[in-house]
Design an enzyme around this catalytic site. Structure first.
Site, PDB file in Angstrom:
ATOM      1  CB  SER A 127      -0.911   0.002   1.219  1.00  0.00           C
ATOM      2  OG  SER A 127      -1.755  -1.122   1.196  1.00  0.00           O
ATOM      3  CD  GLU A 238      -3.050 -10.267   1.199  1.00  0.00           C
ATOM      4  OE1 GLU A 238      -2.957  -9.776   0.062  1.00  0.00           O
ATOM      5  OE2 GLU A 238      -2.784  -9.636   2.225  1.00  0.00           O
ATOM      6  CD  GLU A 352     -16.406  -1.510   2.037  1.00  0.00           C
ATOM      7  OE1 GLU A 352     -15.195  -1.794   2.133  1.00  0.00           O
ATOM      8  OE2 GLU A 352     -17.172  -1.483   3.019  1.00  0.00           O
TER       9      GLU A 352
END
Lengths: 367, 322
Positions: A127, A238, A352
């Site tokens: 990230s 993952e 989401e």
């Protein structure tokens, strides 16, 4: 279709259960403290000595070539024994599958055995501040120099990076979005690491600042420019099988039922029983997934279904435990588990995003 | 051998055959005009003898062998006492003539049930009473229709004077019928999801297909997840019934509760995604919505099965199969 374990699978379960019953340590200090990190690494080395740290890997890299079903059996026994969370998990479950699939023989021989013993502990560095679930938006870059690359940029929310020795992540070598990304491994010694405390106050995260960190040619995993494809193989694993084996949820569900039994509230007990069955459902579904993989098929985007299911189940179980325990929660390991479960619907791609993937790529709804 | 958790080619081929037959002979239009569409064709396949032993002209298969095929009967919303005739009757009436050929249609009123489904079609009705199981023929039964939620699965009170006493226990038939109904519910849920996805792809509002809106996507994704994780519980329950394992009662309840919840959730979302058109009698969707409701109440309500699970788990019965 049958659900009978083979004699070999039953023997394996017995061996693992037996070993763990005498060797599994009691609770260790948090892996996000210096002494806890050291204790966890020592535990990984003991597991490796028993050839139980990476049972599904080939023998040459420290494993024992166990089937996926045997790996699931190992996981069930591991978590049922109350053994510690794996400080090496980002390396073992995220990097290693990519090294096995896309790495050179030299890379595999160099990194995998050390990873299996906890000699190297790997932090994932996916990230960035502006690229979390929208990973293709990342801007960290790698510039070619003689003998290798120089890495520049800013990674964040990097789990375990405060104490880990190495990291892996994507850096842009050309192009835009998911084109022109390259998968790099790097030494954390050369990176500016700023530990970031999580909700529990401990530095489970870190920010990584790269200011021309050198990575030689051997630190590129797979082809230059192919990082996205390799990373997607990682994230699928993952979200799917490897990150969250059912064993962990089965053990949590068993403990939750015991907690609910002692509390004596029928409504809460009903919710506990429901969670217990859902953990079973996840287990049975995973047997099906394992069988699919063993038959040579890819799990791919269907892994998103599992990610939504296990992360929300885990949160439900721990939230119920908090309700059952009330003010006593802080005296138990449930509080740590609750805090960790809150991260489940966020990491590895928020739920989401997972629901969008299910809708678009599994169900075929328009973008 | 190693532990596997997937259907064999034979089991899947059976399901594919049933699916083809029902597509051809039980289209949605037939649900409006016929009481038992597709039955003759299913009988011709030998569908009603699959669970019967060879000495009763059956194939002697296990319940797990039928699960994918039973899902197809749910997917097609097949009317008539399918579960009762093909799944319950072989446990209750294995020696009765002409069962395997499908020439005899059976309804049942087993312990825990309130009404006999599709009893108007039945040649034989098995009724559980205080003194055990009774076999009632069509001629000696007095049926009183009861209002139900599913126009294609009418319910009846059964009264009778003449009956024949049956040996044996209702338990195996009840377990099998419960799991078979759960399998049908999975099929109903899959069809509701598929129809809703197809509609969301073509229905346009605000200049875009409604399936491109995240609020719609996420509801359908949640249905997909619910079905995906209910189905393995049903497969496991079928194996538990066939193997008569120690956890069978709880595994059957887990399957029925999860399948019932997945199907009623799929029905709820299907209605929401279809909007006002879904709320009309003229759309076929209503048949599947009603079937989700009627089957989720059959052979033990979701609440009753949840209670069984809670009691078993809280009682310390936390052994798992496998």
């Amino acid at each position: 279709m049958d659900l009978d374990f083979s004699p070999a699978e039953r023997d394996f379960r017995a061996e693992v259960r037996d070993w763990l019953s005498t060797h599994a340590p009691g609770p260790l200090p948090s892996m996000d403290t210096p002494e806890g990190f050291a204790a966890h690494r020592a535990w990984e080395a003991r597991l490796a000595d028993a050839r139980l740290s990476v049972v599904s890997w080939p023998e040459e890299h420290g494993g024992r070539g166990a089937s996926l079903i045997e790996w699931l059996i190992f996981e069930e026994e591991y978590w049922a024994a109350g053994a510690p969370a794996r400080v090496t998990q980002n390396g073992i479950f995220l990097l290693a599958p990519c090294l096995m699939r896309f790495g050179t023989p030299e890379q595999r021989a160099r990194w995998l055995p050390r990873m299996a013993r906890g000699d190297d502990v790997w932090a994932q560095a996916w990230s960035e501040p502006e690229a979390g679930s929208d990973l293709a938006a990342l801007t960290s870059r790698a510039e070619p120099v003689p003998g290798g690359w120089r890495l520049y940029g800013h990674k964040t929310w990097s789990s375990r990076a405060a104490y880990a020795s190495h990291g892996f992540g994507l850096f842009r070598t050309s192009g835009t979005r998911h084109k022109g990304l390259t998968y790099f491994m790097f030494h954390l010694d050369d990176v500016a690491v700023r530990p970031v405390a999580q909700l529990d106050g401990l530095p489970g995260f870190a920010e990584l600042h790269f200011d021309g960190v050198f990575a030689d040619e051997s630190m590129v995993l797979g082809e230059v420019g192919e990082g996205w494809r390799i990373a997607m193989a990682t994230t699928s694993s993952e979200r799917g099988l490897t990150l969250r084996s059912p064993g962990r949820f089965l053990a949590t569900a068993d403990r939750l039922v015991t907690l609910a039994r002692d509390a004596g509230d029928p409504a809460l007990a009903d919710r506990a029983a429901r969670c217990w069955v859902e953990a079973e459902a996840y287990r049975l579904h995973t047997f099906g997934t394992a069988r699919t993989i063993m038959a040579g098929a890819e799990v791919g985007t269907a892994a998103s279904m599992g990610k939504v299911f296990w992360s929300e189940l885990d949160l439900r179980m721990h939230a119920l435990a908090m309700e059952l325990l009330g003010e006593r929660a802080g005296e138990t390991p449930w509080l740590d588990g609750f805090l960790f479960s809150l991260a489940g619907p966020i990491y590895a791609g928020t739920n989401e995003i997972q629901r969008n993937i299910i809708a678009e790529r599994v169900l075929g709804l328009p973008r | 051998m190693t532990m596997t958790f997937g259907f064999t080619d034979e089991q899947l081929a059976l399901a594919a055959t049933v699916r083809d037959v029902l597509r051809a002979h039980c289209p949605p239009a037939a649900l409006r005009s016929e009481r038992r569409p597709g039955w003759e064709q299913l009988a011709a396949l030998g569908f009603f003898g699959l669970l019967l032993p060879p000495e009763s002209d059956g194939l002697g298969l296990g319940l797990a062998d039928l699960v994918p095929a039973l899902e197809e009967t749910g997917r097609a919303c097949l009317p008539g006492p399918v579960v009762e005739t093909a799944v319950a009757a072989p446990s209750l009436l294995a020696g009765a003539p002409k069962l395997a050929s499908g020439a005899v249609c059976v309804s049942v009123l087993l312990p825990g049930q309130v009404y006999a489904p599709d009893a108007d079609l039945a040649d034989l009705i098995v009724v559980a009473g205080s003194d055990g199981l009774r076999l009632v023929t069509r001629e000696s039964a007095r049926l009183t229709p009861r209002p139900g939620v599913d126009p294609c699965r009418p319910l009846f009170d059964v009264a009778f004077e003449d009956s024949e006493r049956l040996g044996g226990s209702a338990v195996p038939a009840l377990r099998r019928a419960t799991v078979a109904t759960a399998a049908q519910l999975i099929g109903v849920a899959r069809e509701l999801l598929a129809v809703s996805v197809a509609y969301a792809r073509v229905r346009r509002q605000f200049g875009a297909a409604i399936g491109s809106f995240q609020a719609v996507k996420h509801q359908l994704a949640d249905v997909a997840v619910a079905v995906e994780f209910a189905a393995p519980l049903v497969y496991r329950a079928a194996l538990a019934v066939d193997g008569d394992v120690a956890t069978v009662e709880r595994d059957v309840s887990a399957a029925k509760a999860a399948a019932g919840e997945a199907a009623t959730f799929a029905a709820r979302v299907a209605l929401q995604v279809h909007g006002a058109i879904g709320y009309t009698e003229e759309l076929d969707l209503r048949f599947w919505i009603a079937r989700a409701w009627s089957l989720s109440a059959a052979y033990g309500t979701t609440a009753a099965h949840r209670e069984c699970i809670r009691a078993a788990v809280l009682d310390g019965n936390v052994r798992r199969y496998p």
